[in-house]
Motif scaffolding. Structure first.
Motif, PDB file in Angstrom:
ATOM      1  N   GLY A   1       0.810  -1.208   0.000  1.00 19.41           N
ATOM      2  CA  GLY A   1       0.000   0.000   0.000  1.00 19.41           C
ATOM      3  C   GLY A   1       0.842   1.256   0.000  1.00 19.41           C
ATOM      4  N   LEU A   2       0.190   2.356   0.311  1.00 15.78           N
ATOM      5  CA  LEU A   2       0.800   3.682   0.297  1.00 15.78           C
ATOM      6  C   LEU A   2       0.888   4.203   1.715  1.00 15.78           C
ATOM      7  N   ILE A   3       2.075   4.657   2.115  1.00 14.11           N
ATOM      8  CA  ILE A   3       2.259   5.232   3.449  1.00 14.11           C
ATOM      9  C   ILE A   3       1.647   6.632   3.454  1.00 14.11           C
ATOM     10  N   VAL A   4       0.687   6.856   4.365  1.00 16.52           N
ATOM     11  CA  VAL A   4      -0.050   8.128   4.359  1.00 16.52           C
ATOM     12  C   VAL A   4       0.133   8.949   5.632  1.00 16.52           C
ATOM     13  N   ALA A   5       0.715   8.367   6.676  1.00 12.16           N
ATOM     14  CA  ALA A   5       0.912   9.115   7.926  1.00 12.16           C
ATOM     15  C   ALA A   5       1.912   8.388   8.804  1.00 12.16           C
ATOM     16  N   GLY A   6       2.481   9.133   9.766  1.00 16.65           N
ATOM     17  CA  GLY A   6       3.322   8.520  10.787  1.00 16.65           C
ATOM     18  C   GLY A   6       4.786   8.869  10.722  1.00 16.65           C
ATOM     19  N   ASP A   7       5.312   9.173   9.552  1.00 15.35           N
ATOM     20  CA  ASP A   7       6.710   9.559   9.386  1.00 15.35           C
ATOM     21  C   ASP A   7       6.804  10.382   8.107  1.00 15.35           C
ATOM     22  N   GLU A   8       7.081  11.665   8.266  1.00 16.41           N
ATOM     23  CA  GLU A   8       7.054  12.570   7.113  1.00 16.41           C
ATOM     24  C   GLU A   8       8.012  12.144   6.011  1.00 16.41           C
ATOM     25  N   GLU A   9       9.140  11.526   6.365  1.00 17.83           N
ATOM     26  CA  GLU A   9      10.101  11.087   5.362  1.00 17.83           C
ATOM     27  C   GLU A   9       9.600   9.892   4.556  1.00 17.83           C
ATOM     28  N   LEU A  10       8.636   9.167   5.104  1.00 17.30           N
ATOM     29  CA  LEU A  10       8.118   7.975   4.441  1.00 17.30           C
ATOM     30  C   LEU A  10       6.774   8.201   3.765  1.00 17.30           C
ATOM     31  N   VAL A  11       6.056   9.240   4.173  1.00 11.73           N
ATOM     32  CA  VAL A  11       4.738   9.504   3.590  1.00 11.73           C
ATOM     33  C   VAL A  11       4.857   9.671   2.071  1.00 11.73           C
ATOM     34  N   GLY A  12       3.970   8.989   1.369  1.00 12.27           N
ATOM     35  CA  GLY A  12       3.982   9.037  -0.088  1.00 12.27           C
ATOM     36  C   GLY A  12       4.746   7.895  -0.739  1.00 12.27           C
ATOM     37  N   ARG A  13       5.411   7.072   0.087  1.00  7.77           N
ATOM     38  CA  ARG A  13       6.168   5.943  -0.465  1.00  7.77           C
ATOM     39  C   ARG A  13       5.289   4.703  -0.594  1.00  7.77           C
ATOM     40  N   LYS A  14       5.564   3.923  -1.608  1.00  7.33           N
ATOM     41  CA  LYS A  14       4.912   2.635  -1.830  1.00  7.33           C
ATOM     42  C   LYS A  14       5.668   1.569  -1.049  1.00  7.33           C
TER      43      LYS A  14
ATOM     44  N   ASP B   1       9.982   0.507  -5.571  1.00  6.86           N
ATOM     45  CA  ASP B   1      10.102   1.439  -6.672  1.00  6.86           C
ATOM     46  C   ASP B   1       8.704   1.772  -7.193  1.00  6.86           C
ATOM     47  N   ASP B   2       8.517   3.019  -7.616  1.00  6.14           N
ATOM     48  CA  ASP B   2       7.206   3.453  -8.090  1.00  6.14           C
ATOM     49  C   ASP B   2       6.734   2.674  -9.316  1.00  6.14           C
ATOM     50  N   SER B   3       7.664   2.051 -10.038  1.00  8.28           N
ATOM     51  CA  SER B   3       7.284   1.301 -11.240  1.00  8.28           C
ATOM     52  C   SER B   3       6.589  -0.017 -10.920  1.00  8.28           C
ATOM     53  N   VAL B   4       6.703  -0.485  -9.686  1.00  5.92           N
ATOM     54  CA  VAL B   4       6.097  -1.756  -9.277  1.00  5.92           C
ATOM     55  C   VAL B   4       4.621  -1.526  -8.945  1.00  5.92           C
ATOM     56  N   SER B   5       3.736  -2.300  -9.549  1.00  6.25           N
ATOM     57  CA  SER B   5       2.304  -2.150  -9.282  1.00  6.25           C
ATOM     58  C   SER B   5       1.981  -2.648  -7.878  1.00  6.25           C
ATOM     59  N   TYR B   6       0.895  -2.130  -7.325  1.00 14.03           N
ATOM     60  CA  TYR B   6       0.474  -2.587  -5.998  1.00 14.03           C
ATOM     61  C   TYR B   6       0.084  -4.055  -6.033  1.00 14.03           C
ATOM     62  N   GLU B   7      -0.527  -4.489  -7.130  1.00 12.04           N
ATOM     63  CA  GLU B   7      -0.924  -5.896  -7.238  1.00 12.04           C
ATOM     64  C   GLU B   7       0.296  -6.816  -7.186  1.00 12.04           C
ATOM     65  N   ALA B   8       1.340  -6.469  -7.939  1.00 11.87           N
ATOM     66  CA  ALA B   8       2.572  -7.258  -7.883  1.00 11.87           C
ATOM     67  C   ALA B   8       3.187  -7.174  -6.495  1.00 11.87           C
ATOM     68  N   ALA B   9       3.224  -5.966  -5.937  1.00 10.34           N
ATOM     69  CA  ALA B   9       3.853  -5.760  -4.630  1.00 10.34           C
ATOM     70  C   ALA B   9       3.184  -6.564  -3.533  1.00 10.34           C
ATOM     71  N   SER B  10       1.882  -6.809  -3.670  1.00 10.41           N
ATOM     72  CA  SER B  10       1.176  -7.597  -2.649  1.00 10.41           C
ATOM     73  C   SER B  10       1.646  -9.039  -2.622  1.00 10.41           C
ATOM     74  N   MET B  11       2.432  -9.438  -3.636  1.00 10.66           N
ATOM     75  CA  MET B  11       2.953 -10.807  -3.692  1.00 10.66           C
ATOM     76  C   MET B  11       4.392 -10.911  -3.204  1.00 10.66           C
ATOM     77  N   CYS B  12       4.859  -9.883  -2.517  1.00  7.96           N
ATOM     78  CA  CYS B  12       6.204  -9.950  -1.940  1.00  7.96           C
ATOM     79  C   CYS B  12       6.337 -11.112  -0.958  1.00  7.96           C
ATOM     80  N   GLU B  13       5.279 -11.372  -0.193  1.00  9.50           N
ATOM     81  CA  GLU B  13       5.369 -12.449   0.813  1.00  9.50           C
ATOM     82  C   GLU B  13       5.549 -13.819   0.166  1.00  9.50           C
ATOM     83  N   PRO B  14       4.678 -14.256  -0.753  1.00  5.64           N
ATOM     84  CA  PRO B  14       4.951 -15.540  -1.418  1.00  5.64           C
ATOM     85  C   PRO B  14       6.246 -15.514  -2.228  1.00  5.64           C
ATOM     86  N   GLY B  15       6.609 -14.343  -2.766  1.00  8.44           N
ATOM     87  CA  GLY B  15       7.871 -14.239  -3.497  1.00  8.44           C
ATOM     88  C   GLY B  15       9.069 -14.495  -2.615  1.00  8.44           C
TER      89      GLY B  15
END
Length: 333
Positions: free
Chosen positions: A66-79, A131-145
């Motif tokens: 997902g997208l970081i939306v709060a909690g650490d200003e340096e991380l907000v906006g990161r995928k 990386d911003d080029s990675v889709s959220y759908e692909a990124a959700s498979m980091c765990e099985p990957g």
């Protein structure tokens, strides 16, 4: 920020409700992640319909990004994707960074609330920035990957080796791809489902034929059932390696004649559990890099996408095998 959000909440065994719940509280050292995609693991089916979680109510879901939306200003906006295991960081395993062997761990989606929700509070130490080029759908498979990569690492593949993966589900097909990337000369798969075998061909993998392909240098057992285990032992060559990855739902037995092959072939048996996530070996950052450079395909494994409000429809389809599926993913927004 709104005070409530939507989530799929497990109130009891076979009682999953899509409903309003309070927004998660973000504590010191955490960020608020807006969930964009969450995969359904095979383990979620018994967890929801027969076994239950460790307490009720619980929000399931441990494969997500997902997208970081709060909690650490340096991380907000990161995928980001998330390592779902929360180690105690005190036991002997944690002291050497072997968090998968932690004696007193917590876990998003089973021991505490997970990601079948609009938002989740995450320990910053468990974030895998993407990386911003990675889709959220692909990124959700980091765990099985990461789980698949961990198993393949234990094969210790040498250039040109033959590798056979038993079980052509999502993790099996990711493992087969990691084996190819790792230098295997021939990678084959085994599954009892003709549909899965046909699907595997899209990734360049054919059904293993011992007469044609010979015995394998390394075999990955990803079925968790007795026939798979016995056939793995028969498929491996002398001084070969078997990596046991499949999580069994029932007792597994080995025939006497097959057991003797372990002795005669002097086979190495290795277990693998979860993945490595430390500064020396990190299957998660390696998975994120493979998503970025395209060396391992992830999003192509997703056969079904559902909005979260259709959680029960999706899970019942999987439980009852109403349709062929490989990976089922909840996609938010």
């Amino acid at each position: 920020m709104e005070k409530t959000m939507k989530a799929a909440v497990l109130h009891a065994v076979n009682d999953l409700r899509y409903e309003d719940v309070p927004m998660p509280e973000v504590k010191e050292g955490e960020v608020l992640l807006k969930v964009k995609a969450a995969g359904v693991c095979g383990s979620d089916i018994p967890r929801i319909f027969t076994k239950g979680t460790y307490h009720f109510p619980t929000i399931p879901g441990h494969e997500f990004a997902g997208l970081i939306v709060a909690g650490d200003e340096e991380l907000v906006g990161r995928k980001a994707a998330v390592f779902p295991l929360l180690p105690c960081r005190k036991c002997s395993s944690c002291e050497v960074g072997e968090f998968a062997n932690c004696k007193d761990y917590d876990y998003y989606g089973s021991r505490r609330d997970g990601a079948f929700a609009e938002y989740i509070a995450i320990d910053k130490r468990n974030l895998i920035l993407l990386d911003d080029s990675v889709s959220y759908e692909a990124a959700s498979m980091c765990e099985p990957g990461a789980v698949a990569r961990c198993a393949v690492r234990k094969c210790e593949i040498k250039l040109g080796d033959t590798v056979v993966v038993f079980g052509a589900g999502p993790i099996g097909l990711i493992a087969a791809q990691w084996a190819r990337v790792s230098g295997a000369g021939l990678v084959r798969i085994v599954d009892i489902s003709d549909e899965k075998i046909e699907f595997a061909k899209k990734f360049g993998f054919e059904l293993y034929d011992k007469d044609r392909d010979g015995e394998a240098d390394c075999v990955i057992e990803g079925t968790g059932v007795t026939p798979g285990l016995n056939n793995c032992i028969s498929a491996v060559k002398s001084h070969g390696t078997i990596v046991l990855m499949g999580n069994p739902a029932h007792d597994m037995t080995i025939k006497q004649s097959v057991y003797s092959q372990i002795l005669r072939k002097e086979v190495t048996l290795k277990g693998t559990w979860n993945s490595s996530y430390n500064q020396v070996v990190n299957d998660w950052t390696a998975t994120a890099e493979a998503m970025k450079n395209g060396s391992v395909k992830y999003e192509e494994l997703i056969t079904h996408k559902y909005p979260l409000e259709k959680c029960n429809e999706a899970l019942e389809m999987m439980r009852d095998k109403k349709e062929f599926f490989t990976k089922v993913t909840f996609v938010m927004d």
